[in-house]
Motif scaffolding. Structure first.
Motif, PDB file in Angstrom:
ATOM      1  N   THR A 278      -7.850   2.518  28.987  1.00  0.00           N
ATOM      2  CA  THR A 278      -7.595   0.639  29.973  1.00  0.00           C
ATOM      3  C   THR A 278      -6.897   0.928  30.499  1.00  0.00           C
ATOM      4  OG1 THR A 278      -5.131   1.500  28.840  1.00  0.00           O
ATOM      5  CG2 THR A 278      -7.076   0.414  26.727  1.00  0.00           C
ATOM      6  N   LEU A 279      -6.821   1.983  31.853  1.00  0.00           N
ATOM      7  CA  LEU A 279      -5.929   2.316  32.249  1.00  0.00           C
ATOM      8  C   LEU A 279      -7.313   2.496  33.795  1.00  0.00           C
ATOM      9  CD1 LEU A 279      -2.759   3.507  31.982  1.00  0.00           C
ATOM     10  CD2 LEU A 279      -3.070   1.541  31.648  1.00  0.00           C
ATOM     11  N   PHE A 280      -8.356   3.496  33.187  1.00  0.00           N
ATOM     12  CA  PHE A 280      -9.460   3.990  34.384  1.00  0.00           C
ATOM     13  C   PHE A 280     -10.312   4.058  33.175  1.00  0.00           C
ATOM     14  CE2 PHE A 280      -5.250   6.254  35.193  1.00  0.00           C
ATOM     15  CZ  PHE A 280      -4.850   5.959  36.648  1.00  0.00           C
ATOM     16  N   THR A 281     -11.347   3.932  33.680  1.00  0.00           N
ATOM     17  CA  THR A 281     -12.623   4.166  33.219  1.00  0.00           C
ATOM     18  C   THR A 281     -13.032   5.990  33.672  1.00  0.00           C
ATOM     19  OG1 THR A 281     -13.689   2.145  34.256  1.00  0.00           O
ATOM     20  CG2 THR A 281     -14.884   4.069  33.721  1.00  0.00           C
ATOM     21  N   LEU A 282     -12.741   6.502  32.497  1.00  0.00           N
ATOM     22  CA  LEU A 282     -12.647   7.607  31.855  1.00  0.00           C
ATOM     23  C   LEU A 282     -14.534   8.087  32.370  1.00  0.00           C
ATOM     24  CD1 LEU A 282     -10.754   8.711  28.623  1.00  0.00           C
ATOM     25  CD2 LEU A 282      -9.678   9.431  31.259  1.00  0.00           C
ATOM     26  N   ALA A 283     -15.376   9.257  32.751  1.00  0.00           N
ATOM     27  CA  ALA A 283     -15.844   9.937  33.909  1.00  0.00           C
ATOM     28  C   ALA A 283     -16.079  11.089  33.030  1.00  0.00           C
ATOM     29  CB  ALA A 283     -16.935   9.199  34.900  1.00  0.00           C
ATOM     30  N   PRO A 284     -18.292  11.892  32.518  1.00  0.00           N
ATOM     31  CA  PRO A 284     -18.257  12.609  32.845  1.00  0.00           C
ATOM     32  C   PRO A 284     -17.809  13.869  33.327  1.00  0.00           C
ATOM     33  CG  PRO A 284     -19.738  11.326  31.872  1.00  0.00           C
ATOM     34  CD  PRO A 284     -19.221  10.958  32.812  1.00  0.00           C
ATOM     35  N   GLY A 285     -16.565  15.132  33.107  1.00  0.00           N
ATOM     36  CA  GLY A 285     -16.436  15.839  34.276  1.00  0.00           C
ATOM     37  C   GLY A 285     -14.873  16.323  34.370  1.00  0.00           C
ATOM     38  N   ASP A 286     -14.205  14.832  34.053  1.00  0.00           N
ATOM     39  CA  ASP A 286     -12.465  14.145  33.624  1.00  0.00           C
ATOM     40  C   ASP A 286     -12.403  15.137  32.595  1.00  0.00           C
ATOM     41  OD1 ASP A 286     -12.803  12.135  35.788  1.00  0.00           O
ATOM     42  OD2 ASP A 286     -12.988  11.097  34.062  1.00  0.00           O
ATOM     43  N   LEU A 287     -11.170  15.644  32.877  1.00  0.00           N
ATOM     44  CA  LEU A 287      -9.711  16.295  31.735  1.00  0.00           C
ATOM     45  C   LEU A 287      -8.989  15.904  31.632  1.00  0.00           C
ATOM     46  CD1 LEU A 287     -10.314  20.116  34.254  1.00  0.00           C
ATOM     47  CD2 LEU A 287     -11.893  19.612  32.311  1.00  0.00           C
ATOM     48  N   ILE A 288      -7.915  16.300  30.661  1.00  0.00           N
ATOM     49  CA  ILE A 288      -6.677  15.380  30.440  1.00  0.00           C
ATOM     50  C   ILE A 288      -5.894  16.574  29.708  1.00  0.00           C
ATOM     51  CG2 ILE A 288      -5.940  13.634  28.749  1.00  0.00           C
ATOM     52  CD1 ILE A 288      -8.316  12.609  28.804  1.00  0.00           C
ATOM     53  N   PHE A 289      -5.022  17.108  30.696  1.00  0.00           N
ATOM     54  CA  PHE A 289      -3.952  17.820  30.129  1.00  0.00           C
ATOM     55  C   PHE A 289      -3.038  16.840  29.359  1.00  0.00           C
ATOM     56  CE2 PHE A 289      -5.102  20.139  33.447  1.00  0.00           C
ATOM     57  CZ  PHE A 289      -4.722  21.336  33.692  1.00  0.00           C
TER      58      PHE A 289
END
Length: 235
Positions: A193-204
Motif C-alpha cells: 500500500t506504500l510502494f508498488t512491489l516489483a520482481p527483484g524486490d527483497l524484504i527482510f
C-alpha cells in the motif's frame, strides 16, 4: 543501443538453489521490530502497531551474495564501535503489484533466503534519538549479506520454520517465523500500500531477540529451517 555518460551500474544477482540462474535484486525493504522479544530489547512496546519499514541499497556495495558451504569474509564497517548482527528470513518477490491482499500475497513470492541485517547500532541510536533517518546505521556498504535463494515451493513450511544465529558456535538468536508480529503475507500486503512491489524486490522480514555486537575475527552462522545457511566472518 543506449549510451550512458558513465559506465552503467551492475545488477546484483543472488544465486538460486539447484540452478545456475541468478535472482536480480531491485529494492531492499526491511521491517522494523517485527518480533516482540526484539522490540522489547530495543526499548519499544511490542504491541501489534502497524509495521514500519526502512530500506537498504540494492546495489553491489550493500547486497553481498554468500555462497553455500563457504565462509563470506565481510569487512567491518567504518565509523562504528558497535556493529550488531540481525538474522532474518528474506523474501524474494517474483511478481509485482500494489495493494496486494493478504490472501494473494503468497502468489507474489519467488522464494526465500537467509540474510543478515548488519547494523551500526551506535549510529542508528544516535540518529533515532535525534529524530533523524537511520540510513547511516542500516544502509552502509556490505550491510546485507544474503544466502542462497530457494524457490517458495521448495522451502517447506516456511511460516513455521525455526530461525537461529550462532556466533563462534554459540547460539545467540533462536525463534520461529511463526513468532513474527506481522506475518510475511500481512507484511507484504501492508508494504504494497506504500510502494508498488516489483520482481527483484527483497524484504527482510524482521529479527528475533538476542541481537548483539560482533568484532573482527568472529564467525556468524544464520539458519532458517529448510533453507541453506549463511556463514560470515568479520574481517
Amino acid at each position: 543501443m543506449t549510451s550512458y555518460v558513465i559506465p552503467a551500474h551492475d545488477i546484483v544477482g543472488l544465486p538460486v538453489a539447484g540452478t545456475s540462474d541468478l535472482f536480480p535484486v531491485r529494492r531492499v525493504y526491511c521491517v522494523g521490530r517485527n518480533y516482540a522479544g526484539h522490540a522489547r530489547e530495543m526499548g519499544s512496546d511490542p504491541d501489534r502497531e502497524p509495521p514500519f519499514f526502512f530500506c537498504k541499497p540494492g546495489d553491489a556495495q550493500a547486497v553481498v551474495p554468500a555462497a553455500p558451504n563457504r565462509v563470506l569474509e565481510l569487512p567491518y564497517p567504518p565509523a562504528t564501535s558497535n556493529l550488531h548482527y540481525e538474522c532474518e528470513l528474506v523474501v524474494a518477490i517474483g511478481k509485482g503489484g500494489a495493494n496486494i491482499s493478504v490472501e494473494d500475497a503468497a502468489s507474489h513470492i519467488f522464494g526465500y533466503a537467509v540474510g543478515f541485517d548488519m547494523t551500526r547500532r551506535d549510529l542508528q541510536f544516535k540518529m533515532r534519538d535525534a529524530g533523524r533517518p537511520w540510513e547511516i546505521g542500516k544502509a552502509f556498504d556490505f550491510s546485507a549479506p544474503i544466502g542462497l535463494i530457494h524457490r517458495a515451493a521448495e522451502a517447506g513450511d516456511i511460516n513455521n520454520a525455526a530461525i537461529q544465529l550462532d556466533v563462534d558456535g554459540v547460539t545467540k538468536q533462536s525463534s520461529a517465523i511463526s513468532h513474527l508480529i506481522w506475518s510475511i503475507s500481512e507484511t507484504m500486503a501492508n508494504l504494497s500500500t506504500l510502494f508498488t512491489l516489483a520482481p527483484g524486490d527483497l524484504i527482510f522480514s524482521g529479527t528475533p531477540e538476542g541481537v548483539g555486537a560482533v568484532v573482527r575475527g568472529q564467525v556468524l552462522e544464520g539458519k532458517v529451517e529448510g533453507l541453506s545457511p549463511i556463514t560470515v566472518k568479520l574481517v
